[in-house]
Design a protein around this motif. Structure first.
Motif, short mmCIF file in Angstrom:
data_model
loop_
_atom_site.label_atom_id
_atom_site.label_comp_id
_atom_site.label_asym_id
_atom_site.label_seq_id
_atom_site.Cartn_x
_atom_site.Cartn_y
_atom_site.Cartn_z
N ALA A 1 0.85 -1.19 0.00
CA ALA A 1 0.00 0.00 0.00
C ALA A 1 0.88 1.24 0.00
N VAL A 2 0.48 2.21 -0.78
CA VAL A 2 1.20 3.48 -0.85
C VAL A 2 0.37 4.53 -0.13
N THR A 3 0.99 5.25 0.75
CA THR A 3 0.33 6.37 1.40
C THR A 3 0.58 7.60 0.55
N CYS A 4 -0.49 8.14 0.00
CA CYS A 4 -0.37 9.32 -0.85
C CYS A 4 -0.14 10.55 0.02
N ASP A 5 1.07 11.06 -0.06
CA ASP A 5 1.45 12.22 0.73
C ASP A 5 2.34 13.10 -0.14
N PRO A 6 1.80 14.20 -0.65
CA PRO A 6 2.60 15.03 -1.56
C PRO A 6 3.87 15.58 -0.94
N THR A 7 3.95 15.65 0.38
CA THR A 7 5.19 16.14 1.00
C THR A 7 6.33 15.16 0.78
N GLN A 8 6.00 13.92 0.42
CA GLN A 8 7.04 12.94 0.12
C GLN A 8 7.83 13.33 -1.14
N LEU A 9 7.25 14.21 -1.94
CA LEU A 9 7.93 14.65 -3.16
C LEU A 9 8.79 15.90 -2.94
N SER A 10 9.01 16.27 -1.69
CA SER A 10 9.82 17.47 -1.40
C SER A 10 11.24 17.38 -1.98
N PRO A 11 11.86 16.19 -2.08
CA PRO A 11 13.18 16.16 -2.72
C PRO A 11 13.14 16.58 -4.20
N CYS A 12 11.94 16.64 -4.78
CA CYS A 12 11.79 17.02 -6.19
C CYS A 12 11.43 18.49 -6.37
N SER A 13 11.23 19.21 -5.29
CA SER A 13 10.72 20.57 -5.41
C SER A 13 11.59 21.46 -6.29
N GLN A 14 12.90 21.39 -6.14
CA GLN A 14 13.78 22.23 -6.96
C GLN A 14 13.70 21.82 -8.43
N ALA A 15 13.68 20.53 -8.68
CA ALA A 15 13.60 20.05 -10.07
C ALA A 15 12.25 20.39 -10.70
N PHE A 16 11.17 20.37 -9.91
CA PHE A 16 9.84 20.71 -10.43
C PHE A 16 9.71 22.19 -10.77
N THR A 17 10.45 23.03 -10.09
CA THR A 17 10.27 24.47 -10.26
C THR A 17 11.41 25.14 -11.04
N SER A 18 12.37 24.36 -11.50
CA SER A 18 13.48 24.92 -12.28
C SER A 18 13.93 23.87 -13.30
N SER A 19 15.04 24.14 -13.90
CA SER A 19 15.58 23.17 -14.87
C SER A 19 16.62 22.25 -14.23
N ALA A 20 16.66 22.23 -12.90
CA ALA A 20 17.63 21.37 -12.19
C ALA A 20 17.33 19.90 -12.46
N ALA A 21 18.39 19.13 -12.50
CA ALA A 21 18.23 17.68 -12.69
C ALA A 21 17.68 17.06 -11.40
N PRO A 22 16.83 16.06 -11.52
CA PRO A 22 16.30 15.42 -10.31
C PRO A 22 17.39 14.60 -9.61
N SER A 23 17.36 14.64 -8.30
CA SER A 23 18.31 13.87 -7.50
C SER A 23 17.87 12.41 -7.43
N PRO A 24 18.77 11.52 -7.04
CA PRO A 24 18.36 10.12 -6.84
C PRO A 24 17.23 10.00 -5.81
N ALA A 25 17.27 10.84 -4.76
CA ALA A 25 16.20 10.81 -3.75
C ALA A 25 14.87 11.22 -4.38
N CYS A 26 14.91 12.20 -5.26
CA CYS A 26 13.70 12.64 -5.95
C CYS A 26 13.13 11.49 -6.78
N CYS A 27 13.96 10.85 -7.57
CA CYS A 27 13.49 9.75 -8.42
C CYS A 27 12.91 8.61 -7.59
N SER A 28 13.55 8.31 -6.48
CA SER A 28 13.06 7.25 -5.61
C SER A 28 11.67 7.58 -5.07
N LYS A 29 11.51 8.80 -4.59
CA LYS A 29 10.21 9.22 -4.05
C LYS A 29 9.15 9.30 -5.14
N LEU A 30 9.54 9.75 -6.33
CA LEU A 30 8.60 9.84 -7.43
C LEU A 30 8.10 8.45 -7.81
#
Length: 97
Positions: free
Chosen positions: A29-58
């Motif tokens: 079961a996955v708990t849907c919690d958008p705060t789990q995507l916080s490692p992606c915040s910079q990549a979502f709002t800029s042209s920064a490459a996603p980190s490994p933590a971002c990809c894992s959470k995504l």
């Protein structure tokens, strides 16, 4: 003849239970919690490459993405070109909701 029929039915039932119990055990079961995507915040709002933590959470939150897209307060972050780029970079299929 009835005893043989009952035995075959019982064996078939056992096979079905074993097959489906394996399926149930592998589903998490996955708990849907958008705060789990916080490692992606910079990549979502800029042209920064996603980190490994971002990809894992995504990948973990993938089943939740349609819900995030449908949420008016989250839609702007999840349904934009940068988010699509991040999903592609992380090899997460972008949902078609």
């Amino acid at each position: 003849m009835k005893m043989k029929m009952k035995r075959v039915s019982f064996v078939a039932l056992c096979v079905v239970v074993v097959v489906f119990s394996g399926e149930i055990g592998t589903t998490e079961a996955v708990t849907c919690d958008p705060t789990q995507l916080s490692p992606c915040s910079q990549a979502f709002t800029s042209s920064a490459a996603p980190s490994p933590a971002c990809c894992s959470k995504l990948k973990e939150q993938q089943p939740c993405l349609c819900g995030y897209i449908k949420n008016p307060s989250l839609k702007q972050y999840v349904n934009n070109p940068n988010a699509k780029r991040v999903a592609s970079s992380c090899k997460v299929p972008y949902p078609k909701c």
